[in-house]
Every structure is written in structure tokens, then in C-alpha cells.
Design an enzyme around this catalytic site. Structure first.
Site, mmCIF file in Angstrom:
data_model
loop_
_atom_site.group_PDB
_atom_site.id
_atom_site.type_symbol
_atom_site.label_atom_id
_atom_site.label_comp_id
_atom_site.label_asym_id
_atom_site.label_seq_id
_atom_site.Cartn_x
_atom_site.Cartn_y
_atom_site.Cartn_z
ATOM 1 N N ALA A 1 27.586 16.346 -25.319
ATOM 2 C CA ALA A 1 28.561 16.053 -26.374
ATOM 3 C C ALA A 1 28.448 14.610 -26.866
ATOM 4 C CB ALA A 1 29.968 16.327 -25.854
ATOM 5 N N HIS A 2 29.283 14.284 -27.829
ATOM 6 C CA HIS A 2 29.214 12.958 -28.462
ATOM 7 C C HIS A 2 29.564 11.836 -27.494
ATOM 8 C CE1 HIS A 2 33.647 13.424 -30.012
ATOM 9 N NE2 HIS A 2 33.491 13.889 -28.812
ATOM 10 N N ASN A 3 28.868 10.714 -27.676
ATOM 11 C CA ASN A 3 29.114 9.482 -26.923
ATOM 12 C C ASN A 3 28.798 9.593 -25.435
ATOM 13 O OD1 ASN A 3 31.120 9.295 -29.435
ATOM 14 N ND2 ASN A 3 30.558 7.241 -28.773
#
Lengths: 355, 355, 355
Positions: free
Chosen positions: C242-244
Site C-alpha cells: 500500500a501507499h507510503n
């Protein structure tokens, strides 16, 4: 098609943009917008009421959009009448820059009976089948595939390698990320004479307005009728939605979740990551299933469940905690047995032997 | 290449089609065919014997193909000598309509030494590598990729964005849905001096006749030798099959299941959704692993397992039920301890103190 | 671009290749190289020290690269000063044959401001956006998509249907398998007035040197900043990042694993198949999470965890074993209760009634 968007600004400029009152350091730099839970330094968040204002103040966010009259929290505030609307306007400003030139790339294939609205962009290497209808400002990225008899609304974004199969109906403002498959055949077979024979899958997929579908998602067509994704629902990456599933409005379906055939899901439901739902189950409105929940029975409106089989989150927590203490309990039971044996020995001395 | 198929008909017309005797309302409309378990109104199902006839009668199906002499059930019946054969013929009638024009689209790329049977259709934007062999009536949808040295049988359907890698061998009547990858490298590394070095993956994938592979499936090539999918096996969406796995015939592998390296699976095995199998495990014939089962040891023919680690379904049910009662058991044990202490106190009054 | 590689050789030839001493049957045929755990007949493995030599001798491998002075094990040995280096050289020999002709296929699209090193191969039907930079010997297989502002290092291999989104930065010697998506939008929404509004995802993905990414993987761009995959890390098929998320160096992330937003993972971490990590969790270096582990809290360096919620592997084993005995424990507790009741009965006869 879109204005150049911002990626770095100040609280002062944003306050001006939404016509809000600035409280605190207007020179504070803002590089993103976020929910309170996910806030990082540089983020602007919004707090609709005092309860959220406290959470926002304690978060890592750099500044807060709050209601007129809100008290100083130490972080710069933008005070407005309706924080949510102001925030929504700012959200749009932070969207990614995108230059889209309308037109159909000469390498793209369009089939017979092709209807399309204004300012549509169909890019390099796309395949569009026969009898396809597109609304206005549809943006089909390179190398996508739209099969025959598909209808797509306006302001839709289709990323590379998306495959939309025959007969799908897609609403307005839908985004579909790369390598997702909308309308693959449902997994339906019937054993005939020792061999798995395929049950024809002749339905379609219908996707409502404002739906976003992540990357590598699979949504199977219905056997007959439609597999339906309700307006405003957001689906994360690598999610599987089987044939004849009906998902309501404004749901969040998180990554690696699997929803089996003919499941019905209400509005506002959250299925967290790696969760699963058994076929034919009915899930009510506003249900939250925690990560890894495996739902095998119907759930009422507002249920909070976890575990596999999924049960009330409170009950699951109690069972989970008890399980951790299980090795100690077993030792205790063994000790109690000995103490009983001792008591029985004494008791036997007193009278006749125990059972 | 195929006749126009039906999507809506009556029991009377279907009875005529298969030369069966009609019992009941012939005007009843049929819009699909189904297994008894998945039947919906409008469906026709088949019942090979009286036991299934009862289930079929209680299902949501609208009509039943049954054996001559079957008793009236309230639903319209089509009576034939062999229900399964009649049903198989009707199944074909309900297949999706598909117009395929043979030929190689001018945009498609075919490599050197390209052999192909009759009535092959290679559509827009396909890439076919060198030394590829296709049987008759192979239908390669737009934007697919077939690498070098691949052999494909007859009546195979390859959907958009399927990637078939070097050396794969694919049987007759195989269907592969979008974005599946047949023959990606196995996940094999060896730590050499603190760095993960890749173990060459130089084997291939061999897929038997009548296999169906869902969307976004990954089947890794063998390290050496072949990863094998047996004839008649059906694989659902988002399934992972690692290198050197051997799956037998007529298996059903449901969505989001992962099968680790060098696993061997017999014939007629069902792995339900989100299940997993540990590397090098051997699974016998006709095993059924329930949803989420995590198989970490070998399983004998006919085993029914669930849970993680997967164990006999009966045992798992017992343990599962016990777990739910665990918080109560803990309270009971605490009470028993007090009662023992009371007994020990009295007993101590009677004589010497307890241990 | 590469030399023709071998697929079948003898221990004698390999000993000569690495300048090693042959001990045992030099005519023994070698068809592959492997780790000791995964060895099959025909494989060559390496044993850096006597402990591994014993394991290698007991494995199914056909021959072993070992240190000078190693004792005879019954299997042919290649004795060298540094087994790992000799093995690494042999590994390269067994790599798959690949003929790549440099050049840009006439059907491929390259955008404005395209910079590329030497001997780059961009094959049939690829789309390269604007402002893209490629190093030397980059091999982009047919039908791939590289968006605007992407930078790719040297000796990178991109398989068909890979989508690399805007702004991604990819190191040297990276391989990405088919249908993986690098830089899809993160799954970030904020509820504004009853509707899920999208939080702009304007960061990118940064992939270090020597990373390998399997098929159908999704790695989301950061909301702001970068989602990072450290050098030497290997990601299996159908993994969601997922993001980050920040993943360190030399990690192994096995198939169907999901890593939620803003997770930080150290170096040398192994996440086995179907595992999951909750958002914002921090995992130290050299952690091993077993298959299906669900990590919901931070983990220290060197932790070995399993289960969901993931806990110390030892503790999890103890709890797991206890659970299996739970039905018996419950029977025992019921018996103990009866025995206590009997004792209480007797005790009551002796004096006053129990509590």
C-alpha cells in the site's frame, strides 16, 4: 482537461482560496491533505466539530480546517462555516496534474456503432469493440480493452491494461486502475458424469457512479442478471468479487478480500484487508468486518465483526484473550486435579472411596 | 464459428430439443442453467437420481431435467433416459454468443516459424513470438502475449492481457481469462554472501485439456521440468500456483488460494477460497479443503480438512466450538478453584494442611 | 545481449569452469542449481561450511560445491576456496537463454524528451510516456506501459503488461514480471458529508537496485513522498504493497501477502505466504513472519512470529497445541466439577453446607 494543480502551498493561501479566517501561522507550508487518522507532517486535515478538532490537534497534521468559533489548538486553523465543503474544495486543488488531449490515437481500434460524447481521449493501442457508448470526457489510457456492448458514463478514467468485458455498464466519475478485469466469467461448474461442465455465464457487471476500483481487481459477470457495485463504493487492489454479488453504496472493500458468489452487501459497509465472505451471505448496512474476518453467516445492520468464523468483535476479543491464557489454564486445571485427588484421598480415609 | 445461442426459452422448447417428455407447465420460461446449489428463479437444473430430484424440487430452480419415471414435484419436469447428457446439451445452448472471424489482424505480430491450424483468430494488437504452434479454432483476443516456443492445442480461448511465457504447452479446449500469467519465474533465491541470488527458473508450464483459468491468476514456470495443471481442472481468479506444483485432473481451485512450490495435488481435489498449501506437501485424490484451510502436511485420499493448520474437518469443528466456550470454561475453573480451596480449608480443619 | 546458457552439463565440466577440485563421479549430470531446501535430483547445491555440507549430503541434490578439505559425502563434490562465489558463477551459467535485439520496435510509442542508454530494447506495442529516462541494456518486453516522468536504471527487465505509473524511479538490475502495477493510487479516502472523497495520491514509488517483483503485484504510489522497496528485496506474485510503505533491503515477501499503508519494514525481513501487516506498524530487521501471520503491532529486530494476531512463534505454538487439547480439557473440567460436588456433599455431611 484539468487546471494545473498545486502540490505545495501555505495555510494563508488556502484560507484565501476558501474564503476562511486564518488563525495562527499563515506561512506554515502545506504539501498534502489527509484524513486525521493518516495525517503526516505537511498535511491539512478537517474537523467538522470540537470532538474531531481535539483529535486533529493531537495528530501529526500541520494545519486544520475547522468551524468558525473553534478555539486555538496550537496548530494553524482555517475557520469556515462548513469545514467539510471547504476541505472538499481544497482536496480538488491537490489532485494530480493531468494533461489529457482529447481525441482517438491513430493506433487505437474502435468497432462498429461507436458513440462517444465530448472531449473523449482514447490513447495509444486501445481496443474498443462494437456497439460501445462513452460519455463526455472519458479518458482511456493506453493499451486498454473495452469489449462489445459496453456503456460507460462521463468523466471516467480507465488505466492501462484494464479489460472491460461484454455488456458491462459503468456509471459517471468511475476510475478503474491497471490490470483489473470487469466481467470475467463467474466460476460456475456442474459435475456431469465425472467431469466439471461449465455453467454459462451470460450476465454482466453494472458499476454505479463515483466508484473507484483498484489494480488487479477481478469482478466476475453474473451468471444471469448483473453483478452490481453500488455508487460511491471504493475497492482496493487484488480484490475478488464473484458472480451475482451485489455491493451497496459507499462501501470500502480493502485489499486481498474475496467475496463469493451471490453475496449481498448493504450500504456503507467496510470489509477490511484479507477478509472474506461466503457465498449467498447477506450483509446489512454499515457493517464493519475487521481485517481477516471470514463472514459465513448473515449480518444485521451495524454489526462489528472479526475472526473466522466472523462473530461480534467483542466476543471475538474475549475468545482471543482467553486463548492466550489457555496454556496457563491447562496448568491450573492439572494442579486442581491433584488437589482434588488429595482431598478425595482424605475424604476416602474419612469414609467410602470416591467415584 | 458458433451458432447463435439462446438466452431465453421455455421448458417445452427445451424438452423438444433433447427429445424428452414434458411433465407440467411447458410455458414456464427458462433464462439460465445451474447447479442445484446455485439455482435461481428462471434456472433449469438436472437431477440424476431421486435424491437429487428432492433437492432440485426444494431449490429455487424453475424446472428440472429428470429421469424417466420421476414423480411429479410441483415444478415442470423434462423426463429423459440420461438427465446428465440432456443437461449437457442444453448447457451448450446457453453458452454466450460469440462471433469470431478467423484471421490474423494486420496489427498483430507473429514471429518466425509460426504454425497454425484452421480457423484461427488472432486479434488486434496481439504479440506472438517465434516458434509458436496453434491448433484449430484458437481464439486469441486483442492485446495478448504469447512468448517463444509455446504450443497451444485446438479450441483454446485466450482473453486480453494474458501473458503466456516461453515454452508453455497448453492442451485443447482451454480458456484463460484476462491478465493471467502462465509461466512467470518461480520465486527461488539462495542467500550467497548476504545477498539473495536468483536460482534460474528454466522449466515451463504444461496445461492439460479442458482446463479453465480465471482472471489475474499466476502460474509460475518450474525451476527445471514442468509445473503441471491436469486435464479438466478449473482455477478461479487471483490464484497463485508456484513453481514445480503438480495439480491433478478435475480439481477446483477457488479464488485467492496460494499453492507453494513443489506441492503435488491429486485428482478431484477442491481447495476452497483463500486456502493455502505449504511447499512440498502431497495432497491425495478427492480431498476437500474448506475456505481458508492452511494445509501444512500431507493429506490422504478423501480427506476433508479445515482450519490452520488444516486438520480433519470434524476435529476442527470440535475445537472451534470449544474455543467459543472458552471464556465460560475459564470462569468455571476459577469457581472450581475457590470451591477446592473451601474444601481444603475444611479438610485442613479435619487434619493436616493441604499441599 | 547474453551468451547462450547451459541447461545440462556434468559435475566435471562445472568443476573446470570454476577451477575447483573434483571429488567423486565427474560424469554425474547436472540439470539445475538450487538451495539445499528445494534440491531435486539433477541439482547442484553449495555448502559454505560442514554443517550445511551434512544437510546438502542428505538432500536430493546430485552434487555439492564445498570448501577445500571437505570430507567425502557419497555425492560428487566440487572443492573450491569460496563455495559461495563458485556457486554464484555457476548460477549465472544456468540462467535462461535470452536473445534480445537492441532497438525500438516501429510499433512502440515513445514520448517527448526520451533519454535512453546503450543497447536498449523496446519491443512490440510498448507505450513510453513523456520525459522518460532509461539506462543501458534495459529490456522492455512487448505491450508494456511506462508513464510520464519515469526513471529506470540499467539492466532492467520489464515483462509484458507491466504498468509503471508517473514519476516512478527504478534502480539497476530490477526485474518486474507481467501484469504488475507500480504506482497505482493509494487507497485513501475521507468521509465528507456521507460520501467517501478521494485523498489525492501525488507521491511516487522508488525501487532500489536488484529488486525482483513477481506477477500481478500491486505497489501503490505514496500519498506524498515515496513508497519504497529497498535494494535486493524480492517480491513474489499477487502481493499488495500500500501507499507510503517502506520496505528495507534484501527482504523476501511471499505470495498473496498484503502490507497496509505507512508500514515500515527493516532489512532482511521475510514475510511468508498470505501474511499481512496492519497499517503504520514498524517491523525491525531480520524479522521472520510465518505463513498467514497477521502482524498488528511493532516487532523488534530478529523477532520470529506467527498466528493472527502475530505473536512470538514459540508462544503461538504453545497456544496452538493447547487449542487442540481443548475439547479434552473441557471434559476433564466437567469431571472435576462432579468430583468436587461429591467432595462437597461429603464435606456437607461432615459439617455446614458449601458456598
Amino acid at each position: 482537461m484539468r487546471v494545473e494543480n498545486i502540490m505545495r502551498t501555505t495555510v494563508r493561501d488556502l484560507a484565501e482560496l476558501v474564503g476562511g479566517e486564518l488563525l495562527g501561522d499563515g506561512s506554515c507550508e502545506i504539501t498534502g491533505v489527509s484524513s486525521i487518522e493518516e495525517a503526516m507532517p505537511g498535511d491539512l486535515v478537517f474537523a467538522q466539530d470540537p470532538r474531531y478538532l481535539r483529535q486533529a490537534a493531537e495528530s501529526a497534521a500541520s494545519a486544520i480546517v475547522a468551524q468558525q468559533g473553534a478555539r486555538n489548538t496550537g496548530k494553524p486553523l482555517i475557520l469556515v462555516e462548513e469545514p467539510r465543503y471547504a476541505f472538499a474544495r481544497i482536496l480538488e486543488m491537490f489532485g494530480p496534474t493531468s494533461k489529457v488531449e482529447p481525441g482517438i490515437h491513430p493506433t487505437a481500434h474502435t468497432g462498429e456503432i461507436f458513440r462517444s460524447g465530448e472531449n473523449v481521449s482514447i490513447q495509444y493501442g486501445c481496443y474498443i469493440g462494437d456497439n460501445v457508448t462513452l460519455g463526455d470526457r472519458v479518458h482511456i489510457h493506453p493499451l486498454s480493452h473495452i469489449a462489445d456492448n459496453v456503456t460507460i458514463g462521463s468523466d471516467v478514467v480507465i488505466h492501462p491494461f484494464v479489460c472491460i468485458q461484454q455488456g458491462a455498464v459503468i456509471g459517471d466519475r468511475v476510475t478503474i486502475h491497471s490490470s483489473s478485469v470487469i466481467g470475467s466469467d463467474g466460476f460456475g461448474f456442474v459435475m456431469v458424469d465425472g467431469v466439471q461442465r461449465k455453467i454459462p455465464q451470460i450476465g454482466n457487471v453494472v458499476i454505479g457512479d463515483d466508484v473507484e476500483i483498484g489494480a488487479n481487481v477481478t469482478i466476475d459477470r453474473a451468471r444471469t442478471g448483473s453483478t452490481e457495485i453500488g455508487a460511491g463504493t471504493k475497492i482496493d487492489n487484488l480484490v475478488h468479487v464473484a458472480h451475482n454479488v451485489k455491493i451497496g453504496k459507499n462501501c470500502l472493500i480493502v485489499a486481498l478480500t474475496g467475496i463469493a458468489g451471490s453475496v449481498t452487501i448493504g450500504d456503507g459497509v467496510v470489509l477490511a484487508g484479507q477478509s472474506g465472505v461466503k457465498d449467498h451471505v447477506r450483509i446489512g448496512n454499515n457493517v464493519i468486518a475487521a481485517a481477516r474476518a471470514g463472514v459465513i453467516g448473515d449480518l444485521e445492520d451495524g454489526a462489528r465483526v472479526s475472526g473466522f468464523p466472523a462473530r461480534s468483535h467483542c466476543e471475538q476479543m474475549r475468545v482471543s484473550a482467553a486463548m492466550l491464557r489457555l496454556p496457563d489454564i491447562m496448568k491450573l486445571v492439572a494442579k486442581l486435579e491433584k488437589r482434588i485427588a488429595v482431598l478425595e484421598g482424605r475424604s476416602a480415609e474419612d469414609g467410602e472411596p470416591g467415584d
